[in-house]
Write an enzyme that holds these catalytic residues in place. Sequence first.
Site, PDB file in Angstrom:
ATOM      1  N   ARG A  63      28.067  32.116 -18.781  1.00 60.42           N
ATOM      2  CA  ARG A  63      28.920  32.068 -19.972  1.00 60.42           C
ATOM      3  C   ARG A  63      29.566  30.670 -20.156  1.00 60.42           C
ATOM      4  O   ARG A  63      29.776  30.235 -21.283  1.00 60.42           O
ATOM      5  CB  ARG A  63      30.025  33.117 -19.795  1.00 60.42           C
ATOM      6  CG  ARG A  63      30.764  33.469 -21.037  1.00 60.42           C
ATOM      7  CD  ARG A  63      31.871  34.435 -20.657  1.00 60.42           C
ATOM      8  NE  ARG A  63      31.417  35.801 -20.616  1.00 60.42           N
ATOM      9  CZ  ARG A  63      31.367  36.581 -21.686  1.00 60.42           C
ATOM     10  NH1 ARG A  63      31.718  36.132 -22.862  1.00 60.42           N
ATOM     11  NH2 ARG A  63      30.963  37.827 -21.576  1.00 60.42           N
ATOM     12  N   HIS A 202      18.472  40.650   1.439  1.00 60.42           N
ATOM     13  CA  HIS A 202      18.236  39.413   2.184  1.00 60.42           C
ATOM     14  C   HIS A 202      18.038  39.657   3.679  1.00 60.42           C
ATOM     15  O   HIS A 202      17.519  38.793   4.376  1.00 60.42           O
ATOM     16  CB  HIS A 202      19.370  38.408   1.946  1.00 60.42           C
ATOM     17  CG  HIS A 202      20.658  38.763   2.598  1.00 60.42           C
ATOM     18  ND1 HIS A 202      21.614  39.523   1.970  1.00 60.42           N
ATOM     19  CD2 HIS A 202      21.146  38.485   3.826  1.00 60.42           C
ATOM     20  CE1 HIS A 202      22.632  39.684   2.790  1.00 60.42           C
ATOM     21  NE2 HIS A 202      22.380  39.081   3.917  1.00 60.42           N
ATOM     22  N   GLU A 240      30.431  42.993  11.910  1.00 59.92           N
ATOM     23  CA  GLU A 240      30.975  41.757  11.360  1.00 59.92           C
ATOM     24  C   GLU A 240      32.341  41.531  11.989  1.00 59.92           C
ATOM     25  O   GLU A 240      33.133  42.483  12.130  1.00 59.92           O
ATOM     26  CB  GLU A 240      31.128  41.856   9.854  1.00 59.92           C
ATOM     27  CG  GLU A 240      29.812  41.866   9.107  1.00 59.92           C
ATOM     28  CD  GLU A 240      30.033  41.903   7.602  1.00 59.92           C
ATOM     29  OE1 GLU A 240      29.887  40.855   6.984  1.00 59.92           O
ATOM     30  OE2 GLU A 240      30.381  42.977   7.094  1.00 59.92           O
ATOM     31  N   ASP A 259      27.967  49.165   1.125  1.00 62.56           N
ATOM     32  CA  ASP A 259      27.750  47.722   1.206  1.00 62.56           C
ATOM     33  C   ASP A 259      26.683  47.345   2.234  1.00 62.56           C
ATOM     34  O   ASP A 259      25.933  46.393   2.025  1.00 62.56           O
ATOM     35  CB  ASP A 259      29.084  47.046   1.568  1.00 62.56           C
ATOM     36  CG  ASP A 259      29.066  45.551   1.325  1.00 62.56           C
ATOM     37  OD1 ASP A 259      28.539  45.141   0.279  1.00 62.56           O
ATOM     38  OD2 ASP A 259      29.570  44.799   2.176  1.00 62.56           O
ATOM     39  N   HIS A 264      20.946  47.457   3.989  1.00 62.65           N
ATOM     40  CA  HIS A 264      20.470  46.598   5.084  1.00 62.65           C
ATOM     41  C   HIS A 264      20.091  47.404   6.331  1.00 62.65           C
ATOM     42  O   HIS A 264      19.019  47.210   6.904  1.00 62.65           O
ATOM     43  CB  HIS A 264      21.572  45.603   5.489  1.00 62.65           C
ATOM     44  CG  HIS A 264      22.012  44.703   4.382  1.00 62.65           C
ATOM     45  ND1 HIS A 264      21.156  44.268   3.406  1.00 62.65           N
ATOM     46  CD2 HIS A 264      23.217  44.152   4.103  1.00 62.65           C
ATOM     47  CE1 HIS A 264      21.817  43.480   2.582  1.00 62.65           C
ATOM     48  NE2 HIS A 264      23.074  43.398   2.969  1.00 62.65           N
TER      49      HIS A 264
END
Lengths: 513, 378
Positions: A63, A202, A240, A259, A264
Amino acid sequence: MSPESLDNPLREGLRAERTASPCTVVIFGASGDLTKRKLVPALYRLSQERLVPAEFAIVGISRTPLSHDDFRERMRSAVSTFSESKHLDEEVWRNFAQGIYYLSGDIANPELYNNLSQLLSEIDAERGTSGNRVFYLSTAPSQYSEAIKQLGAADLARSVTPDSFTRIIIEKPFGYDLASAKQLNEEVAAVFDEDQVYRIDHYLGKETVQNLLVFRFANGIFEPIWNRQYIDHIQITNAEAIGVEGRGAYYESSGVTRDMLQNHVFQVLSLVAMEPPVSLSANAVRDEKIKAMQAVRPIHHDQVDAFAVRGQYGPGSSGGHAVPGYREEPGVNPDSATETYAMLKLNFDNWRWAGVPFYLRSGKRLPKRLTEIAIQFKQAPHLLFSKLVEQHFEPNVLVVRVQPDEGITLRIGAKIPGQTTRIRWVNMDFRYGASFGVSSPEAYERLLLDCILGDSTLYARRDMTERGWEIVMPVLDAWRNSRPDFPNYEAGAWGPAAADEFLEREGREWRRP
Amino acid sequence: MGAEPAPHPGLNVVALERELNALWTNLGEEDPHSGVTRTCVLNLIIYADADSIDHHLDETLIEVTEKHAGRVILLTEDHAAESPLLDAWVTSRCTLPTASAKQVCCEQVTIKAATSSIRETPSAIASLLLSDLPVYLWRRGNPDLHSPLFRRLASLSNRVLVDSRLSNNPSGSVSAIAGYFTDGGRVTPLSDLNWTRTVTWRAVLAGFYDVPDYRSALDAVNRVEIKYLAPEAGGLAPRALYLAAWLASRLGWRIDAAAHVDGDSCEIDVWAQGRPLRLTLQAITGVDRPGHLEHITLVSAAGASFSVRKTPDGQRLVAQATLGADRRAERVSGYDQWTESALLDHELEALGRERVFEQTAKLADRILDLLAPASSSG
């Protein structure tokens, strides 16, 4: 002549046997973090390694009003900051930057797509990109549907010529729940054929995740014992050390199950549990992955406590520093019921894995960042040495470390040298860093290149994304309808005590990675 | 006439093995907390002349063993030694892959031998090789592919690396390499590091053939010009020769037509899929980088051209495709600096025969044959 079928006599014997076709990569959400941290640095490196041809272009869309040169300058700064090598050769960059363009506009405005169509035609003529396009959706997920619809309406989803390709990469999260994932898949399918769609995860671009296929199917010694006859249980840990790092508002609507676990961790799980594919073609591999996931025994709403544990970190210490609890993080509701830790026990109803539980855990503010798969083997059938071992007799464990310190460790018993027979448990270590000494390519480099090459093996297929949601929905629904006693673990601990007790009840214990 | 020196009693391989074992015990004791990781993925035998051993080799080995951990056996031949010298010792090389990781250590056995004693070394080397791991032989010096010692060492190996750049007669060594492949019998796969130095050029040229739009123009190429810096030893630069022969072998050119030499330029008329094509190898003068490739151009009858050139500072490559006045693509990329360790790094990833190189070497020899009479008459 399609680029993928073009026979190139000069390629034989060169290490880079795969080379991409000319194309333009169009990034929606070009002013976002992902574009500057990952996407453009990855494309720059691919260009430097000559894995994409000179006939290559990037169009950034967002934008913010910017000129082509303004955008190029921003990307120059991003590449010099975030590229692996950090060093930016100005002359090389100038040449690369000539292929970078920018369009500003509202993603819901058809005019943006008319302008894009015109710009792409001009780039085809100027740079020889042959009508090949890759659209990359890196916007807020709420804008995916609109962008897809508009691309279809502007006739940008179809191939420009019979020999050219048009593909779309969709970033995670793919839906918020099963219903929204199905709806998004329907909207995508209304505009793109499934073979045009690349749903990025990923994790699948990580070298060690890819090595799971090699490890399992290139080594004859593992496959015969990769089953219920020899394996007691499997633990997959995705930890994490960080908290929500300013993403509190996003995390409030997500939680660790959405998440991390359902995408994953399930991707890793499917590679561990799958049967050998008949080939390495994208669909052969993905067929086996989905077959494995279809064998996961459903968790019923009224049995969630027997299969899942959730947690949320409170104040504690991480890396030697005091850190706030989740509810004290910016953007987080002080009464939040969002889980920052989740543990699932999954059973597979198939011949290979019947009776072998898979324990999955993922969490934030755990003691360290790591992802690993631990395969715990059954005890030897007759414990010849059991009287010699003062403590308990430990089983063999094969650990595949996905990150960091990628590698494989096998724990075995060995005799301590001396006059008496005493046993010590030792690790046989294989470390990527030690054996190969080369850094692995960035996951985004590999995945972007694969998409341009038309190889979707490392991307999630429609059925896989929906299956992930199907498995976790009963858990998420049950959790939504009951009030948890949060926080229930200290930042810096390995999750709530309930997760440890869960395994203890089953006569097992969590590994301390 | 003096008495001949008594033969050297030979190397004590058992003692060397004992030293190697002690090495690991000592390393573990030196660093009992973090410990060391011993990693081996290959055996690397380096056969070098004693007077060529310098700090460059040491730096090369540090870089190479970081990426390809294993046992290095450095065999140095002392041509000047008067006594039947034969000595060996063991050292370790340790690196820290990342700040938090354990040290990764490799081992090196250095064997120093006089020319008169060196024939004894292959048997010792054979017993020092780590089992089941591939064995690479790197001849760091003038490659004499017919010497019995080289043949013995090659027979212990899975892959042999030579460097025609270090030859007293670089183009002659290309012929010797071609002869190695045509000798008959079972030969250990061999590669020339000068061939490896052409990888970047080959990759960029192959990139042109990946673009469907370029194919018709590339199929009509009728002129190919390769410019190179003259090698110090004179003659044709092996890299230019390899590049020409590689194009010819991959693109099916027939090389049996006339060739002529005019000063620094060699011209060869070939048949490329039924059409005539003029191949020119042009030596240019320059103070730096002798033997390096500088520029290659492929020109088609219709005026399209494809070129790759090195920038004057030698740091970048510029690839350019011109299909007409309004259609030009150019890419500037960093030029791979083929240091000794980079070359080895590339070659140690390969195992087995390199069919494309073998075909290229044979065709390069054919080009040299064609040029020989032209050169002597011209």
